[in-house]
Design a protein around this motif. Structure first.
Motif, PDB file in Angstrom:
ATOM      1  N   UNK A 242      -1.559  -6.056  -8.858  1.00 17.42           N
ATOM      2  CA  UNK A 242      -1.617  -5.604  -7.470  1.00 17.42           C
ATOM      3  C   UNK A 242      -3.038  -5.201  -7.110  1.00 17.42           C
ATOM      4  N   UNK A 243      -3.239  -4.990  -5.824  1.00 20.75           N
ATOM      5  CA  UNK A 243      -4.555  -4.614  -5.309  1.00 20.75           C
ATOM      6  C   UNK A 243      -4.407  -3.254  -4.634  1.00 20.75           C
ATOM      7  N   UNK A 244      -5.204  -2.298  -5.063  1.00 13.81           N
ATOM      8  CA  UNK A 244      -5.215  -1.009  -4.367  1.00 13.81           C
ATOM      9  C   UNK A 244      -6.305  -1.061  -3.299  1.00 13.81           C
ATOM     10  N   UNK A 245      -5.922  -0.679  -2.093  1.00 18.54           N
ATOM     11  CA  UNK A 245      -6.869  -0.651  -0.976  1.00 18.54           C
ATOM     12  C   UNK A 245      -6.822   0.737  -0.337  1.00 18.54           C
ATOM     13  N   UNK A 246      -7.756   0.979   0.566  1.00 22.27           N
ATOM     14  CA  UNK A 246      -7.804   2.240   1.302  1.00 22.27           C
ATOM     15  C   UNK A 246      -7.637   1.965   2.788  1.00 22.27           C
ATOM     16  N   UNK A 247      -6.880   2.807   3.457  1.00 21.72           N
ATOM     17  CA  UNK A 247      -6.777   2.736   4.920  1.00 21.72           C
ATOM     18  C   UNK A 247      -8.070   3.330   5.490  1.00 21.72           C
ATOM     19  N   UNK A 248      -8.852   2.501   6.189  1.00 20.35           N
ATOM     20  CA  UNK A 248     -10.153   2.968   6.683  1.00 20.35           C
ATOM     21  C   UNK A 248     -10.150   3.232   8.179  1.00 20.35           C
ATOM     22  N   UNK A 279       3.483  -1.566  -1.196  1.00 18.48           N
ATOM     23  CA  UNK A 279       4.538  -0.885  -1.954  1.00 18.48           C
ATOM     24  C   UNK A 279       4.930   0.449  -1.334  1.00 18.48           C
ATOM     25  N   UNK A 280       3.949   1.216  -0.869  1.00 19.44           N
ATOM     26  CA  UNK A 280       4.245   2.538  -0.310  1.00 19.44           C
ATOM     27  C   UNK A 280       4.871   2.442   1.087  1.00 19.44           C
ATOM     28  N   UNK A 281       4.709   1.294   1.730  1.00 16.55           N
ATOM     29  CA  UNK A 281       5.231   1.085   3.091  1.00 16.55           C
ATOM     30  C   UNK A 281       5.888  -0.299   3.159  1.00 16.55           C
ATOM     31  N   UNK A 282       7.031  -0.444   2.487  1.00 17.28           N
ATOM     32  CA  UNK A 282       7.629  -1.786   2.409  1.00 17.28           C
ATOM     33  C   UNK A 282       8.024  -2.364   3.765  1.00 17.28           C
ATOM     34  N   UNK A 283       8.158  -1.512   4.794  1.00 18.64           N
ATOM     35  CA  UNK A 283       8.501  -2.022   6.119  1.00 18.64           C
ATOM     36  C   UNK A 283       7.272  -2.330   6.969  1.00 18.64           C
ATOM     37  N   UNK A 284       6.099  -2.124   6.398  1.00 21.40           N
ATOM     38  CA  UNK A 284       4.879  -2.443   7.140  1.00 21.40           C
ATOM     39  C   UNK A 284       4.689  -3.953   7.183  1.00 21.40           C
ATOM     40  N   UNK A 285       4.012  -4.424   8.202  1.00 19.85           N
ATOM     41  CA  UNK A 285       3.758  -5.854   8.360  1.00 19.85           C
ATOM     42  C   UNK A 285       2.253  -6.099   8.315  1.00 19.85           C
ATOM     43  N   UNK A 286       1.827  -6.709   7.212  1.00 22.40           N
ATOM     44  CA  UNK A 286       0.401  -7.029   7.001  1.00 22.40           C
ATOM     45  C   UNK A 286       0.164  -8.346   7.740  1.00 22.40           C
ATOM     46  N   UNK A 287      -0.148  -8.237   9.035  1.00 25.54           N
ATOM     47  CA  UNK A 287      -0.013  -9.396   9.926  1.00 25.54           C
ATOM     48  C   UNK A 287      -1.279 -10.202  10.166  1.00 25.54           C
ATOM     49  N   UNK A 288      -2.446  -9.650   9.849  1.00 24.15           N
ATOM     50  CA  UNK A 288      -3.686 -10.393  10.114  1.00 24.15           C
ATOM     51  C   UNK A 288      -4.787  -9.899   9.195  1.00 24.15           C
ATOM     52  N   UNK A 308      -7.976   7.175   4.884  1.00 18.48           N
ATOM     53  CA  UNK A 308      -8.362   7.633   3.555  1.00 18.48           C
ATOM     54  C   UNK A 308      -7.255   7.479   2.527  1.00 18.48           C
ATOM     55  N   UNK A 309      -6.019   7.250   2.997  1.00 20.60           N
ATOM     56  CA  UNK A 309      -4.894   7.058   2.075  1.00 20.60           C
ATOM     57  C   UNK A 309      -5.017   5.708   1.369  1.00 20.60           C
ATOM     58  N   UNK A 310      -4.582   5.682   0.113  1.00 17.70           N
ATOM     59  CA  UNK A 310      -4.649   4.447  -0.662  1.00 17.70           C
ATOM     60  C   UNK A 310      -3.276   3.781  -0.670  1.00 17.70           C
ATOM     61  N   UNK A 311      -3.259   2.477  -0.489  1.00 18.38           N
ATOM     62  CA  UNK A 311      -1.993   1.749  -0.543  1.00 18.38           C
ATOM     63  C   UNK A 311      -2.123   0.570  -1.506  1.00 18.38           C
ATOM     64  N   UNK A 312      -0.997   0.220  -2.119  1.00 19.88           N
ATOM     65  CA  UNK A 312      -0.948  -0.784  -3.170  1.00 19.88           C
ATOM     66  C   UNK A 312      -0.318  -2.049  -2.610  1.00 19.88           C
ATOM     67  N   UNK A 313      -1.012  -3.158  -2.738  1.00 20.76           N
ATOM     68  CA  UNK A 313      -0.546  -4.398  -2.126  1.00 20.76           C
ATOM     69  C   UNK A 313      -0.232  -5.439  -3.206  1.00 20.76           C
TER      70      UNK A 313
END
Lengths: 349, 349
Positions: A242-248, A279-288, A308-313
């Motif tokens: 998986x890829x850990x990213x940060x909400x910027x 993973x932390x927001x399974x209902x989120x839509x990574x749309x673009x 600043x929150x980290x999410x796992x994709x």
């Protein structure tokens, strides 16, 4: 080091899951008596290739000579390159490699066979060449058993080469009939087909249903991704990459922007909606995506992330994503255990 | 060395065209009195960045700190990073960079501003921060002039920071009104907006129509690609970047397979049909890819290629393609003149 201390975007390999995936497929293929020849294009990491061989793989599969050279340098001894190797620079490198490791390749045309034969003769090499056949993918491969048999005969009489069997991708309902018909056509010549190499992670647990297949090439099984999840071949708890990213940025109440885009996740949708599973927001839509930004719609989530929150994709297609990272970080139960160089990344030739 | 001796797939930069593209945009922006700050994410090559600066650019634009570090190491002195820099590891690297070069960044939230301010204070740096605003791209950026003005005031009173102006991408009909309204809101505070940074290659020749824009960021103008051709901003004879591939299979009369796929061209369609324009076969349809194979339908071409033939592909999106190559080869009139390392490739952080 704790995983939360890693700067983002970062590619993570869960070592427990990786090991379990490698062992599980090996056990299954052992049980059904099919040789395991994992495709290393998924991870491109010699250390993982060694794990696969030590667990019982007969050798590895590489898609380009450059990948195979990296793996040979790292001590891998048996390499299959299921690719039409064309042109003098590559043929010279290929024969050099054939002098160092147990090498086999494929061809789907007389042109490719002629080039291989001339180069092998010059180096005094005897190279096994498998005939690639097309069972519906519409990529490379001869189209009919008659063509396969003809090319097999051409290979067999070409100096420097020996007929190594048949190869296809992926395995499907056409695989066995094609092989049986080709066998029947070659029988009068006294030619057998000892090796039939099939592959594909989505269908890996059905490998035993293809009675003619003697060897299986799976790549994504080691990591897993959204496509493999869709196929049902692995479950969410099996996915090791998986890829850990940060909400910027949170420009609106619905929208969040990640610090990874097409340069991190690639634009390969493999037919899926969206660019990854958060993973932390399974209902989120990574749309673009743009190159360095990932646009996510959180409007269907019960809560939304802070800047600043980290999410796992979990990406759509792990192979093309691992090609975008110079390194991956191996973790076990949230702790960093090692860093691997993606040594065969970017080997286009 | 002749270009035909290069093994494939290989990324080619036509140096005459590259130079002409760099000069042409610089002359235009000079004429309309807009500062030129090219985005180096297209090429990721310090040598080209230096050409852009020597031709008159006021500095460069980088999208990630890692790219900026490579450019600073190579001697580039003025760098803009239009990105929300979030998190301690990046903030530390950013301030280190600010001590070495003339640096500016953007923010679209108080969160980002607070982080920048704390880090700048600690290092004794005064960092210009521009407010990013959204004029329709729906990526990052504040949504309304009122928000922009508020964030500008926050930046102005944050220790270690100074308000650096406004930034958006791309320029469109909303840009000027947004800037004018924000100016009006800041006037009572005695705050002016000296720098308004816009950008985008497709609209570059209309930069002068955005009266409020003082600085322009274009990236793809240096190379060109199928998307830029579609926009009309460059013509086919201007395109300086292409990929030479080899036809490695002709499984059917219609189909040809190239030795480059999604690992060479990326899967970024940017809304276009197909994955590239084949110069020698403009009527061919590059309709599918796997990682190392490109599937082309030649059925609408008056002739079709032989196996072993080399074909030249203009990709859809040059920026993501150059990120897949470790090196590009600079050619002039068919002769190889140099090899450049894509030194800022893969800098995800």
């Amino acid at each position: 080091m704790d995983i939360h201390a890693l700067d983002t975007p970062v590619a993570i390999v869960d070592l427990d899951r990786l090991e379990a995936n490698i062992v599980k497929l090996q056990h299954y293929l052992d049980e059904v008596r099919i040789a395991n020849r994992p495709h290393v294009k998924t991870h491109k990491i010699p250390e993982i290739a060694h794990m696969q061989v030590q667990t019982g793989a007969v050798g590895i599969t590489c898609q380009k000579i450059g990948e195979a050279e990296v793996m040979a340098d790292a001590g891998i001894k048996d390499i299959f390159i299921p690719y039409n190797i064309v042109g003098q620079p590559k043929l010279e490198r290929l024969m050099h490699l054939a002098q160092r490791v147990n090498l086999s390749v494929t061809a789907d045309s007389e042109f490719t066979v002629r080039g291989l034969s001339a180069a092998a003769q010059q180096k005094g090499v005897e190279l096994p060449v498998l005939v690639e056949f097309d069972t519906g993918m519409r990529r490379c491969g001869v189209q009919a058993p008659r063509e396969a048999a003809e090319l097999a005969r051409t290979i067999a009489r070409s100096p420097g080469l020996c007929f190594g069997g048949l190869m296809t991708y992926p395995c499907n309902e056409n695989t066995d009939p094609f092989v049986r018909q080709t066998k029947a056509l070659l029988e009068p010549d006294g030619m057998g087909i000892d090796r039939v190499s099939g592959g594909g992670t989505p269908g890996m647990w059905q490998a035993h249903t293809h009675a003619q297949v003697t060897e299986y090439r799976a790549g994504m099984y080691a990591y897993g991704d959204r496509r493999v999840l869709r196929s049902g071949a692995l479950q969410l708890d099996d996915v090791a990459f998986n890829i850990i990213t940060t909400v910027v940025s949170r420009p609106t109440a619905e929208r969040g922007i990640l610090d990874g885009g097409s340069k991190t996740f690639s634009s390969d949708t493999v037919g899926l909606e969206g660019y990854g599973l958060i993973l932390e927001y399974p209902d989120a839509h990574f749309y673009a995506m743009s190159e360095e930004h990932g646009n996510v719609d959180f409007s269907h989530c019960s809560r939304t992330p802070e800047i600043g929150e980290r999410v796992t994709v979990i990406p759509n297609h792990c192979c093309v994503v691992s090609n975008l990272f110079d390194q991956v970080v191996g973790v076990r139960q949230g702790k960093v255990e090692l860093t691997w160089s993606v040594a065969a990344r970017g080997k286009l030739k």
